[in-house]
Design a protein around this motif. Sequence first.
Motif, PDB file in Angstrom:
ATOM      1  N   ASP A 132       1.029  -1.210   0.063  1.00 32.24           N
ATOM      2  CA  ASP A 132      -0.083   0.049  -0.157  1.00 32.24           C
ATOM      3  C   ASP A 132       1.041   1.396  -0.086  1.00 32.24           C
ATOM      4  N   ALA A 133       1.043   2.208  -1.014  1.00 32.56           N
ATOM      5  CA  ALA A 133       1.915   3.096  -1.393  1.00 32.56           C
ATOM      6  C   ALA A 133       1.370   4.379  -0.290  1.00 32.56           C
ATOM      7  N   ASP A 134       0.116   4.459  -0.331  1.00 36.96           N
ATOM      8  CA  ASP A 134      -0.252   5.493   0.700  1.00 36.96           C
ATOM      9  C   ASP A 134      -0.173   5.475   2.059  1.00 36.96           C
ATOM     10  N   ALA A 135      -0.099   4.355   2.465  1.00 36.16           N
ATOM     11  CA  ALA A 135       0.126   4.183   4.178  1.00 36.16           C
ATOM     12  C   ALA A 135       1.842   4.416   4.246  1.00 36.16           C
ATOM     13  N   THR A 136       2.678   4.660   3.355  1.00 38.01           N
ATOM     14  CA  THR A 136       3.890   4.745   3.717  1.00 38.01           C
ATOM     15  C   THR A 136       4.704   6.143   3.022  1.00 38.01           C
ATOM     16  N   GLU A 137       3.683   6.796   2.515  1.00 34.74           N
ATOM     17  CA  GLU A 137       4.091   8.054   1.521  1.00 34.74           C
ATOM     18  C   GLU A 137       4.976   9.006   2.571  1.00 34.74           C
ATOM     19  N   THR A 138       4.347   9.328   4.044  1.00 34.79           N
ATOM     20  CA  THR A 138       5.068  10.290   4.816  1.00 34.79           C
ATOM     21  C   THR A 138       6.447   9.839   5.006  1.00 34.79           C
ATOM     22  N   ALA A 139       6.363   8.391   5.516  1.00 31.68           N
ATOM     23  CA  ALA A 139       7.904   7.967   5.859  1.00 31.68           C
ATOM     24  C   ALA A 139       8.561   7.734   4.646  1.00 31.68           C
ATOM     25  N   ASP A 144      10.184  11.379   4.002  1.00 31.40           N
ATOM     26  CA  ASP A 144      11.369  11.539   4.892  1.00 31.40           C
ATOM     27  C   ASP A 144      12.824  10.939   4.724  1.00 31.40           C
ATOM     28  N   MET A 145      12.819   9.814   3.777  1.00 24.76           N
ATOM     29  CA  MET A 145      13.856   9.088   3.576  1.00 24.76           C
ATOM     30  C   MET A 145      14.415   9.320   2.084  1.00 24.76           C
ATOM     31  N   ASN A 146      14.078  10.679   1.486  1.00 25.13           N
ATOM     32  CA  ASN A 146      14.483  11.026   0.189  1.00 25.13           C
ATOM     33  C   ASN A 146      14.214   9.975  -0.895  1.00 25.13           C
ATOM     34  N   SER A 147      12.865   9.308  -0.618  1.00 28.11           N
ATOM     35  CA  SER A 147      12.311   8.239  -1.746  1.00 28.11           C
ATOM     36  C   SER A 147      12.332   8.941  -3.072  1.00 28.11           C
ATOM     37  N   ARG A 187       9.520   6.703  12.574  1.00 34.72           N
ATOM     38  CA  ARG A 187      10.067   7.822  13.041  1.00 34.72           C
ATOM     39  C   ARG A 187      11.476   7.790  13.788  1.00 34.72           C
ATOM     40  N   GLU A 188      11.438   6.793  14.722  1.00 30.28           N
ATOM     41  CA  GLU A 188      12.517   6.185  15.360  1.00 30.28           C
ATOM     42  C   GLU A 188      13.904   5.811  14.404  1.00 30.28           C
ATOM     43  N   LEU A 189      13.397   4.961  13.464  1.00 27.74           N
ATOM     44  CA  LEU A 189      14.313   4.359  12.501  1.00 27.74           C
ATOM     45  C   LEU A 189      14.937   5.058  11.554  1.00 27.74           C
ATOM     46  N   ASN A 190      13.933   6.009  11.007  1.00 28.39           N
ATOM     47  CA  ASN A 190      14.442   6.838   9.818  1.00 28.39           C
ATOM     48  C   ASN A 190      16.111   7.567  10.067  1.00 28.39           C
ATOM     49  N   PRO A 191      15.942   8.375  11.376  1.00 33.33           N
ATOM     50  CA  PRO A 191      17.177   9.040  11.693  1.00 33.33           C
ATOM     51  C   PRO A 191      18.537   7.977  11.522  1.00 33.33           C
TER      52      PRO A 191
END
Length: 267
Positions: A141-148, A151-154, A187-191
């Motif tokens: 599901d692409a909508d579910a992960t768009e914000t994350a 944040d990772m320069n997708s 949010r914890e993993l991205n950094p």
Amino acid sequence: MSKEKDISKTTGKSIHRRKVLKLAVTSAGAAIVTPITGVIEAASKLTPTRKEKIMTQKAFVYTELQITVPKFDDIPWHKINMNIKKQPGFINKTWLYGVGNHSGGGMYAFDSIENAQKFVTGYFPEEARGFGVAQTTRVFDADATETASRDMNSMHYDGKIDRKPGAFVYTEVQLHAVPFDTTAPWRELNPVLKEQPGLLAKTWLSGLHSGTPGGLYAFDTIENATKFAVDYFPTEAKSLNAAFYTRVFDGVATEAASREMDSPFYA
């Protein structure tokens, strides 16, 4: 003699002054319209409409065939590309070529979950059957992960990288993280992920129905991608107390095939 003098020096025909003025105005208008029309027509020819560039992905699909092809170009990728482009809702594909096992697969973007499901239940099993091999497919599901992902320069969401990827890593963790935004610890993993050597970008993935979190990562080299998959990622999965799946792919071997499929990594 009429006040409207005849003009007949060049044509030998009688043309009244009023008609001459009318013709002059009409010609001037045509002179303006014609170039503008020509520019618009030329622009439309130079800039063809590319629906895959303006459609928004609603689903991602991961595929892998259980094959071993020592040289990627021995895969009939051009023919396969032509067939995939005809599939409903297809937007783009990044080809994947397994490091070590030389498997073939890809990460696809589709305009809807429904079209992604049609692809994995209809077209792709036939492709695998043509090779006479088993296959793996996943729908996300692409909508579910768009914000994350943003944040990772997708690269699937207008990310920017200063070099072409040398490798890709696919991951999936055996968790049921639904809803993704509030359940998966992105949010914890991205950094932490941003600090990994050679990481260029990541697109987060959330399994349709299963809720399994994962991702497609782009790395600068196979060496850094392998180090990430072998050394770092197991520690992440351990912190989540979950089994996991990782794959490393050669990003150089598949560049031409991926470009032909509008891969966002080679735009």
